[in-house]
Design an enzyme around this catalytic site. Structure first.
Site, mmCIF file in Angstrom:
data_model
loop_
_atom_site.group_PDB
_atom_site.id
_atom_site.type_symbol
_atom_site.label_atom_id
_atom_site.label_comp_id
_atom_site.label_asym_id
_atom_site.label_seq_id
_atom_site.Cartn_x
_atom_site.Cartn_y
_atom_site.Cartn_z
ATOM 1 N N SER A 143 0.958 -0.971 -0.027
ATOM 2 C CA SER A 143 0.043 0.089 -0.023
ATOM 3 C C SER A 143 0.875 1.095 0.089
ATOM 4 O O SER A 143 2.078 1.023 0.428
ATOM 5 C CB SER A 143 -0.943 0.197 1.194
ATOM 6 O OG SER A 143 -1.564 1.193 1.323
ATOM 7 N N TYR A 157 -1.781 -0.753 10.386
ATOM 8 C CA TYR A 157 -1.813 -1.276 9.058
ATOM 9 C C TYR A 157 -0.807 -0.798 8.029
ATOM 10 O O TYR A 157 -0.421 -1.611 7.403
ATOM 11 C CB TYR A 157 -3.314 -0.632 8.463
ATOM 12 C CG TYR A 157 -3.576 -0.927 7.004
ATOM 13 C CD1 TYR A 157 -3.995 -2.166 6.417
ATOM 14 C CD2 TYR A 157 -3.451 0.305 6.094
ATOM 15 C CE1 TYR A 157 -4.322 -2.201 4.920
ATOM 16 C CE2 TYR A 157 -3.857 0.213 4.853
ATOM 17 C CZ TYR A 157 -3.810 -1.064 4.089
ATOM 18 O OH TYR A 157 -4.214 -1.494 2.786
HETATM 19 P P1 NAP Z 1 -11.745 -5.336 0.068
HETATM 20 O O1 NAP Z 1 -12.681 -5.088 -1.347
HETATM 21 O O2 NAP Z 1 -12.425 -5.338 0.994
HETATM 22 O O3 NAP Z 1 -11.434 -6.910 -0.422
HETATM 23 C C1 NAP Z 1 -10.770 -7.714 0.410
HETATM 24 C C2 NAP Z 1 -10.653 -9.217 0.342
HETATM 25 O O4 NAP Z 1 -9.688 -9.887 1.119
HETATM 26 C C3 NAP Z 1 -12.202 -10.034 0.537
HETATM 27 O O5 NAP Z 1 -12.360 -11.081 -0.667
HETATM 28 C C4 NAP Z 1 -11.920 -10.733 1.655
HETATM 29 O O6 NAP Z 1 -12.778 -11.756 1.845
HETATM 30 C C5 NAP Z 1 -10.504 -10.955 1.644
HETATM 31 N N1 NAP Z 1 -10.069 -11.292 3.120
HETATM 32 C C6 NAP Z 1 -9.937 -10.437 4.141
HETATM 33 N N2 NAP Z 1 -9.570 -11.068 5.270
HETATM 34 C C7 NAP Z 1 -9.213 -12.136 4.772
HETATM 35 C C8 NAP Z 1 -8.607 -13.297 5.300
HETATM 36 N N3 NAP Z 1 -8.254 -13.351 6.660
HETATM 37 N N4 NAP Z 1 -8.319 -14.467 4.646
HETATM 38 C C9 NAP Z 1 -8.761 -14.563 3.244
HETATM 39 N N5 NAP Z 1 -9.219 -13.556 2.723
HETATM 40 C C10 NAP Z 1 -9.455 -12.490 3.290
HETATM 41 O O7 NAP Z 1 -10.442 -4.922 -0.282
HETATM 42 P P2 NAP Z 1 -9.479 -4.394 -1.200
HETATM 43 O O8 NAP Z 1 -9.649 -2.648 -1.316
HETATM 44 O O9 NAP Z 1 -9.707 -5.118 -2.566
HETATM 45 O O10 NAP Z 1 -8.166 -4.575 -0.635
HETATM 46 C C11 NAP Z 1 -7.237 -5.878 -1.394
HETATM 47 C C12 NAP Z 1 -5.747 -5.549 -0.765
HETATM 48 O O11 NAP Z 1 -5.427 -4.146 -1.376
HETATM 49 C C13 NAP Z 1 -5.607 -5.310 0.390
HETATM 50 O O12 NAP Z 1 -4.516 -6.175 0.932
HETATM 51 C C14 NAP Z 1 -5.241 -3.931 0.978
HETATM 52 O O13 NAP Z 1 -4.545 -3.767 2.160
HETATM 53 C C15 NAP Z 1 -4.951 -3.478 -0.329
HETATM 54 N N6 NAP Z 1 -4.774 -1.863 -0.659
HETATM 55 C C16 NAP Z 1 -6.121 -1.408 -0.609
HETATM 56 C C17 NAP Z 1 -6.350 -0.017 -0.869
HETATM 57 C C18 NAP Z 1 -7.549 0.572 -1.110
HETATM 58 O O14 NAP Z 1 -7.835 1.716 -1.358
HETATM 59 N N7 NAP Z 1 -8.708 -0.140 -1.474
HETATM 60 C C19 NAP Z 1 -5.301 0.761 -0.781
HETATM 61 C C20 NAP Z 1 -3.831 0.174 -0.661
HETATM 62 C C21 NAP Z 1 -3.873 -1.223 -0.603
HETATM 63 P P3 NAP Z 1 -14.449 -11.832 1.913
HETATM 64 O O15 NAP Z 1 -15.128 -11.516 0.710
HETATM 65 O O16 NAP Z 1 -14.600 -13.248 2.176
HETATM 66 O O17 NAP Z 1 -14.677 -10.940 2.980
#
Ligand code: NAP
Length: 248
Positions: A143, A157
Site C-alpha cells: 500500500s 495497518y
Molecule cells: P476488499 O474489497 O475489502 O476485499 C478484501 C478481500 O480480502 C475480500 O475478498 C476478503 O474476503 C478477503 N479477506 C479479508 N481477510 C481475509 C483473510 N483473513 N483471509 C482470506 N481472505 C481475506 O479490499 P481491497 O480494497 O480490494 O484490498 C485488497 C488489498 O489491497 C488489501 O491487501 C489492501 O490492504 C490493499 N490496498 C487497498 C487499498 C484501497 O484503497 N482499497 C489501498 C492500498 C492497499 P471476503 O470477501 O470473504 O470478506
C-alpha cells in the site's frame, strides 16, 4: 506448463479484478476468500462464462492449517501453482496509535503480515527449483500507506504494509536464483469496500484532493500492474515495486 494463479482475497475489490484479468490472460485461477462465498462464486461464474477455469476456496490466510489446505486444494484441482497474489488484507476502525490495544495489533499483523508469509512459504515450496519446482512469480499487494504511515487512521495497518515491502525485497533476493520473481504493487486510494472496515466507506472521496490526479483509483488499474508483474513481460524484474497511486 499450465499457468495456475492463487489470488488471496479474490472475491471482491482488487483481488476480484485481478482474478478476472488473470483468467483472461490464460491462468486457471483460485479465488480465495474469507467468508463472502457469494462474491467469490460470482467471480468464478464470470470467469467460467468467459471460457476460463476458476475455483473458489474459503481459507483464512492468518490460519496456518487453512493456508496449507488452500494450496493442497489447488494442487489437486488446478495443478501446481505458478503465480501467487498476496492480496488478502484487513484494517480496523480509524484511531490513533495511543488508543490501540494488543488484540487489535495482533489481528492486523496476523492477516496482513503472517498471512502473506504463510502463503509465500507454500508457494516457494512448490515453485522453487530447489524443491523440484519449475519457477513462478509472487506479487504482494502492499500500500502507499507503507510510505505515508496513515497517521490518525491506522498506523498499525501501514506498518504491516511496511513489513510486506521488506519481505518483498528479502524473499526476492532469497529465491531469485531458484526461478521465482517476487514483486509488489502499492495501491493508493482505490474505490473498494475496504474503507468501510475503517468506518468510513466514502474515504476515497474525502482524501482524493491530496492525490495529484485528483481522483481515486479503480481496482482494474491495480490489477493491470499486478498481472503485468506476474507475466513474462516482467521477466527481469524482481524485488521491485509499482506504485498505483495517482502520484501520491
Ligand atoms: P476488499 O474489497 O475489502 O476485499 C478484501 C478481500 O480480502 C475480500 O475478498 C476478503 O474476503 C478477503 N479477506 C479479508 N481477510 C481475509 C483473510 N483473513 N483471509 C482470506 N481472505 C481475506 O479490499 P481491497 O480494497 O480490494 O484490498 C485488497 C488489498 O489491497 C488489501 O491487501 C489492501 O490492504 C490493499 N490496498 C487497498 C487499498 C484501497 O484503497 N482499497 C489501498 C492500498 C492497499 P471476503 O470477501 O470473504 O470478506
Amino acid at each position: 506448463m499450465g499457468k495456475v494463479a492463487i489470488i488471496t482475497g479474490g472475491g471482491r475489490g482488487i483481488g476480484a479484478a485481478t482474478a478476472r484479468l488473470a483468467a483472461q490472460r490464460g491462468y486457471a485461477v483460485c479465488v480465495n476468500y474469507l467468508e463472502n462465498r457469494a462474491a467469490a462464486d460470482a467471480v468464478v461464474a464470470e470467469i467460467a462464462r468467459g471460457g476460463g477455469k476458476a475455483l473458489a476456496v474459503a481459507a483464512d490466510v492468518s490460519s496456518e492449517s487453512d493456508v496449507v489446505r488452500l494450496f493442497e486444494t489447488v494442487d489437486q484441482s488446478l495443478g501446481r501453482v505458478t503465480a501467487l497474489v498476496n492480496n488478502a488484507g484487513t484494517l480496523e476502525k480509524q484511531m490513533r496509535l495511543d488508543q490501540m490495544d494488543a488484540a487489535r495489533l495482533t489481528r492486523a499483523f496476523a492477516v496482513n503480515v503472517i498471512g502473506s508469509f504463510l502463503c509465500a512459504r507454500e508457494a516457494v515450496r512448490r515453485m522453487s527449483t530447489r524443491h523440484g519446482g519449475k519457477g513462478g512469480a509472487i506479487v504482494n499487494v502492499s500500500s502507499g500507506a507503507a510510505r505515508l504511515g496513515s497517521p490518525n487512521e491506522y498506523v498499525d495497518y501501514a506498518a504491516c504494509k511496511g513489513a510486506i515491502d521488506t519481505m518483498t525485497i528479502g524473499l526476492a533476493h532469497e529465491v531469485a536464483a531458484e526461478g521465482i520473481r517476487v514483486n509488489a504493487v502499492r495501491p493508493g486510494y482505490i474505490h473498494t469496500e475496504f474503507h468501510a472496515l475503517g468506518g468510513e466507506p466514502g474515504r476515497v472521496d474525502r482524501v482524493k484532493q491530496q492525490v495529484p490526479m485528483k481522483r481515486g483509483g479503480r481496482p482494474e488499474e491495480v490489477a493491470n500492474a499486478i498481472v503485468w508483474l506476474l507475466s513474462d513481460e516482467a521477466s527481469f524484474s524482481t524485488g521491485t515495486f509499482i506504485d498505483v497511486t495517482g502520484g501520491r
